[in-house]
Design a protein around this motif. Structure first.
Motif, mmCIF file in Angstrom:
data_model
loop_
_atom_site.group_PDB
_atom_site.id
_atom_site.type_symbol
_atom_site.label_atom_id
_atom_site.label_comp_id
_atom_site.label_asym_id
_atom_site.label_seq_id
_atom_site.Cartn_x
_atom_site.Cartn_y
_atom_site.Cartn_z
ATOM 1 N N GLU A 73 0.823 -1.208 0.000
ATOM 2 C CA GLU A 73 0.000 0.000 0.000
ATOM 3 C C GLU A 73 0.859 1.260 0.000
ATOM 4 N N ASP A 74 0.408 2.254 -0.735
ATOM 5 C CA ASP A 74 1.043 3.571 -0.773
ATOM 6 C C ASP A 74 -0.070 4.594 -0.684
ATOM 7 N N GLY A 75 -0.095 5.377 0.360
ATOM 8 C CA GLY A 75 -1.172 6.341 0.531
ATOM 9 C C GLY A 75 -2.389 5.653 1.117
ATOM 10 N N ASP A 76 -3.534 6.173 0.808
ATOM 11 C CA ASP A 76 -4.780 5.699 1.402
ATOM 12 C C ASP A 76 -5.443 4.639 0.535
ATOM 13 N N GLY A 77 -4.881 3.432 0.530
ATOM 14 C CA GLY A 77 -5.474 2.326 -0.217
ATOM 15 C C GLY A 77 -4.975 2.178 -1.635
ATOM 16 N N TYR A 78 -3.945 2.937 -2.001
ATOM 17 C CA TYR A 78 -3.392 2.856 -3.350
ATOM 18 C C TYR A 78 -2.306 1.789 -3.416
ATOM 19 N N LEU A 79 -2.012 1.326 -4.613
ATOM 20 C CA LEU A 79 -1.006 0.306 -4.855
ATOM 21 C C LEU A 79 0.341 0.973 -5.127
ATOM 22 N N GLY A 126 6.531 9.355 -6.192
ATOM 23 C CA GLY A 126 5.462 10.308 -5.937
ATOM 24 C C GLY A 126 4.156 9.943 -6.614
ATOM 25 N N VAL A 127 4.074 8.706 -7.119
ATOM 26 C CA VAL A 127 2.896 8.232 -7.855
ATOM 27 C C VAL A 127 2.549 6.829 -7.364
ATOM 28 N N ALA A 128 1.255 6.509 -7.366
ATOM 29 C CA ALA A 128 0.776 5.168 -7.036
ATOM 30 C C ALA A 128 -0.317 4.807 -8.033
ATOM 31 N N VAL A 129 -0.822 3.591 -7.924
ATOM 32 C CA VAL A 129 -1.908 3.126 -8.794
ATOM 33 C C VAL A 129 -3.182 3.028 -7.958
ATOM 34 N N ALA A 130 -4.232 3.666 -8.433
ATOM 35 C CA ALA A 130 -5.545 3.593 -7.787
ATOM 36 C C ALA A 130 -6.433 2.690 -8.634
ATOM 37 N N ILE A 131 -7.146 1.776 -7.980
ATOM 38 C CA ILE A 131 -8.048 0.847 -8.664
ATOM 39 C C ILE A 131 -9.477 1.292 -8.400
ATOM 40 N N LYS A 188 -10.203 0.501 -2.529
ATOM 41 C CA LYS A 188 -8.943 0.482 -1.791
ATOM 42 C C LYS A 188 -8.442 -0.951 -1.654
ATOM 43 N N LEU A 189 -7.111 -1.092 -1.571
ATOM 44 C CA LEU A 189 -6.525 -2.405 -1.356
ATOM 45 C C LEU A 189 -7.121 -3.049 -0.115
ATOM 46 N N TYR A 190 -7.224 -4.357 -0.139
ATOM 47 C CA TYR A 190 -7.707 -5.180 0.980
ATOM 48 C C TYR A 190 -9.192 -5.000 1.272
ATOM 49 N N ASN A 191 -9.949 -4.397 0.348
ATOM 50 C CA ASN A 191 -11.395 -4.239 0.498
ATOM 51 C C ASN A 191 -12.103 -5.002 -0.609
ATOM 52 N N GLN A 192 -13.277 -5.533 -0.304
ATOM 53 C CA GLN A 192 -14.071 -6.250 -1.292
ATOM 54 C C GLN A 192 -14.731 -5.269 -2.255
ATOM 55 N N SER A 193 -14.811 -5.670 -3.499
ATOM 56 C CA SER A 193 -15.495 -4.870 -4.515
ATOM 57 C C SER A 193 -17.007 -5.009 -4.340
ATOM 58 N N VAL A 194 -17.742 -4.247 -5.123
ATOM 59 C CA VAL A 194 -19.186 -4.455 -5.176
ATOM 60 C C VAL A 194 -19.415 -5.837 -5.772
ATOM 61 N N SER A 195 -20.515 -6.459 -5.428
ATOM 62 C CA SER A 195 -20.762 -7.822 -5.902
ATOM 63 C C SER A 195 -21.395 -7.816 -7.290
ATOM 64 N N ALA A 196 -21.158 -8.910 -7.991
ATOM 65 C CA ALA A 196 -21.753 -9.119 -9.315
ATOM 66 C C ALA A 196 -22.519 -10.430 -9.282
ATOM 67 N N ASP A 242 2.600 -4.341 -8.807
ATOM 68 C CA ASP A 242 2.121 -5.716 -8.770
ATOM 69 C C ASP A 242 1.033 -5.858 -7.727
ATOM 70 N N SER A 243 0.007 -6.635 -8.060
ATOM 71 C CA SER A 243 -1.085 -6.894 -7.131
ATOM 72 C C SER A 243 -1.544 -8.331 -7.294
ATOM 73 N N GLU A 244 -1.938 -8.927 -6.186
ATOM 74 C CA GLU A 244 -2.622 -10.205 -6.232
ATOM 75 C C GLU A 244 -4.093 -9.922 -6.042
ATOM 76 N N PHE A 245 -4.948 -10.787 -6.554
ATOM 77 C CA PHE A 245 -6.375 -10.580 -6.343
ATOM 78 C C PHE A 245 -7.027 -11.894 -5.928
ATOM 79 N N THR A 246 -8.110 -11.765 -5.190
ATOM 80 C CA THR A 246 -8.885 -12.910 -4.717
ATOM 81 C C THR A 246 -10.312 -12.730 -5.156
ATOM 82 N N ILE A 247 -10.897 -13.754 -5.750
ATOM 83 C CA ILE A 247 -12.304 -13.752 -6.117
ATOM 84 C C ILE A 247 -13.049 -14.576 -5.058
ATOM 85 N N THR A 248 -14.116 -13.993 -4.512
ATOM 86 C CA THR A 248 -14.908 -14.667 -3.491
ATOM 87 C C THR A 248 -16.306 -14.908 -4.028
ATOM 88 N N TYR A 249 -16.793 -16.128 -3.844
ATOM 89 C CA TYR A 249 -18.147 -16.494 -4.272
ATOM 90 C C TYR A 249 -19.022 -16.653 -3.027
#
Length: 88
Positions: free
Chosen positions: A10-16, A25-30, A40-48, A79-86
């Motif tokens: 994490e860099d900043g408030d939830g940025y990669l 001086g730059v990060a990646v925001a998703i 933000k990193l480590y938070n679940q997305s909206v569900s689909a 670099d980021s890892e991701f987890t899909i939750t069902y």
């Protein structure tokens, strides 16, 4: 339903954080593409919803975001890892 969670350094408030040896001086925001809200990193997305074929679409986008007043140029990879939750 399906959700995604992105993990990484994490860099900043939830940025990669960018990999070392490049731009500073730059990060990646998703963002959730559907409503343009920051995911933000480590938070679940909206569900689909998962359709009858067992497929779900979880659209995201990434943007560079300044994390300091001084930004230096260079390679800006992260670099980021991701987890899909069902769930039901």
């Amino acid at each position: 339903k399906a959700t995604a969670r992105f993990d990484g350094t994490e860099d900043g408030d939830g940025y990669l954080k960018l990999n070392a040896g490049g731009a500073t001086g730059v990060a990646v925001a998703i963002y959730n593409r559907a409503d343009n809200t920051l995911l933000k990193l480590y938070n679940q997305s909206v569900s689909a919803d998962i359709d009858a074929d067992g497929k779900a679409t979880l659209p995201f986008m990434a943007r560079y975001i300044a994390t300091s007043a001084t930004v230096t140029p260079g390679v800006a990879n992260a670099d980021s890892e991701f987890t899909i939750t069902y769930s039901n």
